[in-house]
Design a protein around this motif. Sequence first.
Motif, PDB file in Angstrom:
ATOM      1  N   SER A  72      34.110  36.677  41.313  1.00  0.00           N
ATOM      2  CA  SER A  72      35.156  35.758  41.766  1.00  0.00           C
ATOM      3  C   SER A  72      36.546  36.208  41.334  1.00  0.00           C
ATOM      4  O   SER A  72      37.512  36.126  42.114  1.00  0.00           O
ATOM      5  N   MET A  73      36.678  36.690  40.096  1.00  0.00           N
ATOM      6  CA  MET A  73      37.987  37.131  39.624  1.00  0.00           C
ATOM      7  C   MET A  73      38.470  38.357  40.379  1.00  0.00           C
ATOM      8  O   MET A  73      39.659  38.491  40.680  1.00  0.00           O
ATOM      9  N   VAL A  74      37.569  39.262  40.706  1.00  0.00           N
ATOM     10  CA  VAL A  74      37.936  40.436  41.502  1.00  0.00           C
ATOM     11  C   VAL A  74      38.372  40.004  42.898  1.00  0.00           C
ATOM     12  O   VAL A  74      39.357  40.513  43.454  1.00  0.00           O
ATOM     13  N   LYS A  75      37.666  39.049  43.452  1.00  0.00           N
ATOM     14  CA  LYS A  75      37.974  38.575  44.803  1.00  0.00           C
ATOM     15  C   LYS A  75      39.393  38.011  44.883  1.00  0.00           C
ATOM     16  O   LYS A  75      40.149  38.314  45.822  1.00  0.00           O
ATOM     17  N   VAL A  76      39.769  37.177  43.893  1.00  0.00           N
ATOM     18  CA  VAL A  76      41.101  36.580  43.958  1.00  0.00           C
ATOM     19  C   VAL A  76      42.193  37.608  43.678  1.00  0.00           C
ATOM     20  O   VAL A  76      43.296  37.519  44.230  1.00  0.00           O
TER      21      VAL A  76
ATOM     22  N   GLY B 198      46.546  41.035  46.553  1.00  0.00           N
ATOM     23  CA  GLY B 198      47.107  42.340  46.845  1.00  0.00           C
ATOM     24  C   GLY B 198      46.795  43.421  45.839  1.00  0.00           C
ATOM     25  O   GLY B 198      47.259  44.560  45.980  1.00  0.00           O
ATOM     26  N   ALA B 199      46.023  43.102  44.790  1.00  0.00           N
ATOM     27  CA  ALA B 199      45.664  44.115  43.794  1.00  0.00           C
ATOM     28  C   ALA B 199      44.618  45.073  44.362  1.00  0.00           C
ATOM     29  O   ALA B 199      43.896  44.741  45.303  1.00  0.00           O
ATOM     30  N   ILE B 200      44.541  46.248  43.780  1.00  0.00           N
ATOM     31  CA  ILE B 200      43.614  47.294  44.212  1.00  0.00           C
ATOM     32  C   ILE B 200      42.675  47.632  43.057  1.00  0.00           C
ATOM     33  O   ILE B 200      43.139  47.938  41.950  1.00  0.00           O
ATOM     34  N   VAL B 201      41.382  47.565  43.294  1.00  0.00           N
ATOM     35  CA  VAL B 201      40.429  48.040  42.297  1.00  0.00           C
ATOM     36  C   VAL B 201      40.519  49.566  42.291  1.00  0.00           C
ATOM     37  O   VAL B 201      40.077  50.234  43.221  1.00  0.00           O
ATOM     38  N   LEU B 202      41.110  50.106  41.244  1.00  0.00           N
ATOM     39  CA  LEU B 202      41.320  51.556  41.163  1.00  0.00           C
ATOM     40  C   LEU B 202      40.097  52.268  40.613  1.00  0.00           C
ATOM     41  O   LEU B 202      39.705  53.332  41.116  1.00  0.00           O
TER      42      LEU B 202
ATOM     43  N   LEU C  46      38.857  30.524  33.643  1.00  0.00           N
ATOM     44  CA  LEU C  46      38.586  31.610  34.579  1.00  0.00           C
ATOM     45  C   LEU C  46      37.108  31.637  34.925  1.00  0.00           C
ATOM     46  O   LEU C  46      36.255  31.422  34.069  1.00  0.00           O
ATOM     47  N   SER C  47      36.811  31.959  36.173  1.00  0.00           N
ATOM     48  CA  SER C  47      35.426  31.994  36.634  1.00  0.00           C
ATOM     49  C   SER C  47      34.688  33.213  36.089  1.00  0.00           C
ATOM     50  O   SER C  47      35.208  34.328  36.096  1.00  0.00           O
ATOM     51  N   ARG C  48      33.442  32.981  35.647  1.00  0.00           N
ATOM     52  CA  ARG C  48      32.574  34.081  35.219  1.00  0.00           C
ATOM     53  C   ARG C  48      31.612  34.518  36.321  1.00  0.00           C
ATOM     54  O   ARG C  48      30.809  35.431  36.118  1.00  0.00           O
TER      55      ARG C  48
END
Length: 528
Positions: free
Chosen positions: A143-147, A152-156, A236-238
């Motif tokens: 969930s945290m990655v999704k938001v 606009g963030a990028i998983v590098l 924050l969601s886990r």
Amino acid sequence: MTILVRFSCCVLLAIGVLFCGGCSSAERQQRAKNPAFEVTEASIEDVQGALQRGDCTCEQVVGAYLARIAAYDQPTTLNSIVITNPEALETARQLDAEYKRTGTMRPLHCIPVIVKDNYNTAGLQTTAGSLALKGFAPTTDASMVKVLKAAGAIVLAKSNMAEWAFSPMVTISSIAGETRNPYNLAHVPAGSSGGTAAAVAASLGTVGLGTDTGNSIRGPSSHTALVGFRPTLGLLSRAGITPLYLRNDTGGPMTRTVADATRLLEVMAGPDPADPLTAYSADKIPAGGYRQFLDKNGLKGARIGVLGTLSERNPDPQVKAVFEQAVADLRKAGAVVVEVEIPNFDEISKGHWCTVFKHDVNVYLSDLGPGAPVKNINQVLASGKYSAYIKENLEDELANGVLPGQATAGCGEAYTDPRRIAFRNAVTAVMDQNQVGALVYPTWNNPPAKIGDLKGYRGDNSQFIAPHTGQPAFTVPMGYTYDNLPAGLQFLGRSFDEPTLIKYVYAYEQATRHRKAPALFPALPAAK
């Protein structure tokens, strides 16, 4: 992904515009005239400011970080990165096109994030440091990655971690080996989020995500001169994060500045139906967000309690000296500092750990679907695919851990477990009696241990309060000890009182400015 050419972001002269495939001739010429933007130590504001000025594109920002990973991570034996995202550059190109089309940026537009390898990332390997999960790519994001992606963030890249998050002291996994401290490669970055800590400290990404069961955001952040936020449990969601002890677990930001950590928190905080505990945060998010509390004068008139119970717990002389200077700096910034003790601390703080790993991990693995190579922790142990140092942990958890359906028997969550509530009430009562907004103490009472020095792993103060009471605890750089090894100052606040902690840690950071880049990881030379 391997980047063979070393370059600083936006160096566009002799090689033209390296990542400007769709640019016109005029755009290429204009970009070539712009000054280079250097990503080393760059903040979110720096990156987005460079994009707005036209100094570089998002694609070039991402390329610059990938170049640093290729030049520094494995060649120096830092060993902080497990895998880079092969879609990162394409995502950056899409964000460039969006910005060109709309003229507006999302809150985290083009911010490359280092994500700890226990966060599910859709289509990108997620292993929790375990060889038993090598090659497995979830179909959905945590969930945290999704938001973050929506902002606009990028998983590098995915970062190395202590296998199954078992160790607060070292970052060793069967998937990627041992991560080292970027300030001195002979020392540890602590655990279990040491991969994120080392990568962000060495500017292999703009910001990072860690998880904290007892120490694992704050300890590694302290050891690498970073800001680490362990938020209130339930803020924050886990959901989609591999658990260690879910009753204590939380994710959180690991960054080089308080402002960056606050920006991440602002995007990620709030209720998530996939994590029932977040219902407690429903009316706790401040109107206007968290950035309004970034006040450089936030310590003026503040009352801060020095918790001698932890700060005097056999501190190393150099850490003690740095902490005493930190207390003096708090006073200099306008705070009223008082000595505080929590009555019967040893009694009320003991016996809170609960072996729910087997239950929590089995639920997590079963939810991964048919594509997961292992379905429960018994299969992990039977496979033999684990590091030797965690064998005892696995066997102990299997022998003594609770079974599915029994996880709540004496192992309740922060807002229903009577013992946890009593502990939190005792801490809060002392804060109320002394009229303090936060308690402070060294994050670790000892400097980072040397690689392989088992006796050197001591002084961790993060385990004692926040993991069990659910209160927020933030660490911020407070100086350096032997051979420029970092030390951190921890601020513990009331539940859901992140605004006060943000004011305090930001004011302290701005008054002291202890953060400095590790000398082993300078800016890369410009391409010729």
